[in-house]
Design a protein around this motif. Structure first.
Motif, PDB file in Angstrom:
ATOM      1  N   THR A  42     -27.354 -33.947 -34.067  1.00 27.69           N
ATOM      2  CA  THR A  42     -28.462 -33.105 -34.233  1.00 27.69           C
ATOM      3  C   THR A  42     -29.494 -34.030 -34.294  1.00 27.69           C
ATOM      4  O   THR A  42     -29.810 -35.143 -34.905  1.00 27.69           O
ATOM      5  CB  THR A  42     -28.245 -32.477 -35.607  1.00 27.69           C
ATOM      6  OG1 THR A  42     -28.310 -33.295 -36.822  1.00 27.69           O
ATOM      7  CG2 THR A  42     -27.028 -31.512 -35.696  1.00 27.69           C
ATOM      8  N   THR A  58     -27.884 -30.771 -30.651  1.00 27.36           N
ATOM      9  CA  THR A  58     -28.703 -29.609 -30.664  1.00 27.36           C
ATOM     10  C   THR A  58     -29.889 -30.212 -31.573  1.00 27.36           C
ATOM     11  O   THR A  58     -30.152 -31.271 -32.033  1.00 27.36           O
ATOM     12  CB  THR A  58     -28.238 -28.321 -31.826  1.00 27.36           C
ATOM     13  OG1 THR A  58     -28.294 -29.089 -32.988  1.00 27.36           O
ATOM     14  CG2 THR A  58     -26.841 -28.034 -31.118  1.00 27.36           C
ATOM     15  N   ASP A 109     -33.305 -29.457 -34.420  1.00 29.17           N
ATOM     16  CA  ASP A 109     -33.464 -28.960 -35.627  1.00 29.17           C
ATOM     17  C   ASP A 109     -33.525 -27.419 -36.139  1.00 29.17           C
ATOM     18  O   ASP A 109     -34.203 -27.197 -37.053  1.00 29.17           O
ATOM     19  CB  ASP A 109     -34.444 -29.698 -36.486  1.00 29.17           C
ATOM     20  CG  ASP A 109     -34.132 -31.290 -36.556  1.00 29.17           C
ATOM     21  OD1 ASP A 109     -32.863 -31.534 -36.548  1.00 29.17           O
ATOM     22  OD2 ASP A 109     -34.975 -32.152 -36.414  1.00 29.17           O
ATOM     23  N   PHE A 123     -28.391 -24.422 -33.993  1.00 26.80           N
ATOM     24  CA  PHE A 123     -27.439 -25.152 -34.469  1.00 26.80           C
ATOM     25  C   PHE A 123     -25.866 -24.127 -34.767  1.00 26.80           C
ATOM     26  O   PHE A 123     -24.906 -24.687 -34.323  1.00 26.80           O
ATOM     27  CB  PHE A 123     -27.836 -25.921 -35.579  1.00 26.80           C
ATOM     28  CG  PHE A 123     -26.751 -26.559 -36.410  1.00 26.80           C
ATOM     29  CD1 PHE A 123     -26.047 -27.919 -35.928  1.00 26.80           C
ATOM     30  CD2 PHE A 123     -26.188 -25.949 -37.296  1.00 26.80           C
ATOM     31  CE1 PHE A 123     -24.982 -28.621 -36.503  1.00 26.80           C
ATOM     32  CE2 PHE A 123     -25.083 -26.790 -38.127  1.00 26.80           C
ATOM     33  CZ  PHE A 123     -24.529 -27.946 -37.457  1.00 26.80           C
ATOM     34  N   THR A 165     -20.074 -33.524 -37.659  1.00 26.55           N
ATOM     35  CA  THR A 165     -21.668 -33.632 -37.290  1.00 26.55           C
ATOM     36  C   THR A 165     -22.260 -34.875 -37.752  1.00 26.55           C
ATOM     37  O   THR A 165     -21.675 -35.670 -38.419  1.00 26.55           O
ATOM     38  CB  THR A 165     -22.228 -32.349 -37.905  1.00 26.55           C
ATOM     39  OG1 THR A 165     -22.462 -32.571 -39.182  1.00 26.55           O
ATOM     40  CG2 THR A 165     -21.741 -31.191 -37.465  1.00 26.55           C
ATOM     41  N   GLY A 217     -29.190 -34.515 -40.325  1.00 24.11           N
ATOM     42  CA  GLY A 217     -29.572 -33.525 -40.900  1.00 24.11           C
ATOM     43  C   GLY A 217     -28.770 -33.387 -42.307  1.00 24.11           C
ATOM     44  O   GLY A 217     -28.611 -32.075 -42.674  1.00 24.11           O
ATOM     45  N   VAL A 259     -28.351 -29.574 -40.665  1.00 18.96           N
ATOM     46  CA  VAL A 259     -27.045 -29.263 -41.162  1.00 18.96           C
ATOM     47  C   VAL A 259     -27.123 -28.875 -42.506  1.00 18.96           C
ATOM     48  O   VAL A 259     -26.373 -28.039 -43.024  1.00 18.96           O
ATOM     49  CB  VAL A 259     -26.187 -30.626 -41.039  1.00 18.96           C
ATOM     50  CG1 VAL A 259     -24.857 -30.524 -41.564  1.00 18.96           C
ATOM     51  CG2 VAL A 259     -26.329 -31.122 -39.521  1.00 18.96           C
TER      52      VAL A 259
END
Length: 397
Positions: A183, A224, A226, A231, A247, A250, A259
């Motif tokens: 991410t 991806t 933010d 996401f 992942t 994040g 995340v």
């Protein structure tokens, strides 16, 4: 902060083995058998020749020599794959190829090298003992014998044996299927021109490789920005076939932590007393375990080694799931932050039993990790460690 051992237990509790299943031989290399393999037939399945030559009765050529050759009529020609049953009459020979079925009555095979290679008649210049160059049915494997055992790692030789027994599939502990997601709005794919403030995405590539190196399967490796909605949509699109989601990024304490912002009580975000890799998370999203790692590349890969690799391999029943841990003599003075377990990149001289740290400890120095062959593990209570000290080392091979 949570201890390293406590977080290891949490992660290990989330990664579960899949049910055993049959897989084609072509996909089984390196997997672990879930059930014994019992031979459905014997190997060889029939008496056959171990040489190109002539099937004979040993007594018919007992006195053959260079000075006193024996000449016999060649009654049959037997290539490999001939399926009709033949009988060798006394006083005759059958020309025969390696692997071809031996005729009934034959007691030896004379190699073509000690003959004139004749087709209608053959002149034989050496005697043969009974049983010479004949492979007998069942001398390798007898039908009904257990030839491979549950818990055994499938090697090329094991797969060759299974194929020779006519088995197209084997019951195995399947590979774990892993979704890797990186991410960050600043990330762009390698090969794309960079705009100011952008960086090339490396974590997904690196962690997908680590997953495969551990023996698991990557169902997707993606990135991806933010945005929470994007996401979650990306995660949902790829996670249906995954046993585990990993992942990166994040998960820190700043803004735009996608995340963290995407999950409520599904994921527990914690600080682990380690360097690098303090911000961590673990939980279950839509029924699938998820491990959230920090975004700095060294932190991400070290976290994979410390928390994920071993339980991932354990879930696939792989023997020796842990990296080898050895004691080595430190060649230099080192310092470490009190209260945190530090994992330093290093170069291990296994023959000399020494180890040297390699590069700065900061989590963005990926170059040094790429050239290291081990991790030095320095305990939470270590502040200074003089040269000559014994340290624990994770051998990365």
């Amino acid at each position: 902060m949570r201890s390293v051992e406590e977080h290891q237990r949490v992660v290990a509790g989330l990664i579960r083995p899949r049910e055993p299943q049959p897989v084609p031989l072509a996909e089984a290399l390196g997997l672990v058998l879930a059930a014994d393999v019992v031979a459905p037939l014997s190997l060889p399945g029939f008496d056959n020749s171990a040489m190109d030559g002539y099937a004979v009765l040993a007594e018919d050529v007992a006195g053959a020599s260079e000075d006193n050759p024996v000449t016999l009529p060649v009654a049959e020609d037997i290539p490999a794959g001939r399926t009709d049953r033949l009988t060798l009459a006394p006083g005759t020979a059958h020309r025969i190829m390696t692997g071809a079925p031996a005729p009934d009555g034959a007691t030896a095979v004379v190699p073509v090298e000690v003959t004139d290679g004749g087709v209608d008649t053959v002149t034989i210049r050496a005697g043969a003992r009974t049983g010479q160059h004949l492979r007998h049915a069942g001398e390798d494997v007898t039908a009904g014998t257990t030839v491979l055992h549950a818990g055994q790692v499938l090697t090329p030789a094991a797969l060759g044996l299974a194929a020779a027994l006519g088995l197209g599939h084997l019951e195995v502990v399947p590979r774990q299927r892993v979704l890797v997601m990186s991410t960050g709005t600043e990330l762009v794919a390698p090969g794309t021109p960079l705009e100011p403030g952008q960086i090339y995405e490396s974590n997904a590539v690196m962690l997908a490789a680590a997953v495969r190196d551990a023996g698991a399967e990557v169902v997707a490796s993606t990135m991806t920005g933010d945005d929470v909605a994007t996401f979650r949509e990306t995660l949902s699109r790829h996670s249906a076939d995954a046993d585990l989601i990993i992942t990166t990024g994040g998960v820190s304490a700043g803004a735009y932590e996608v995340v963290k912002d995407s999950f409520g009580e599904e994921v527990e975000f914690v600080k682990v007393a380690m360097q690098p890799g303090m911000p961590q998370g673990a939980g279950v999203v839509d029924g699938t375990p998820i491990i959230t790692l920090p975004g700095n590349p060294v932190s991400a890969l070290v976290s994979f080694e410390v928390f994920i690799r071993s339980p991932l391999r354990t879930a696939m029943a792989q023997p020796e799931p842990d990296r080898p841990r050895v004691e080595a003599t430190l060649t230099e003075d080192l310092t470490s932050p009190r209260g945190k377990r530090q994992f330093r990149r290093g170069v291990l001289d296994a023959r000399g039993g020494t180890v040297t740290s390699y590069g700065p400890p900061a989590s963005h120095h990926l170059r040094w990790l790429a050239s290291a062959n081990c991790l030095l593990e320095l305990g939470e209570d270590v502040v200074e460690l003089p040269a000559g000290s014994t340290v624990r080392v994770w051998d990365l091979g």
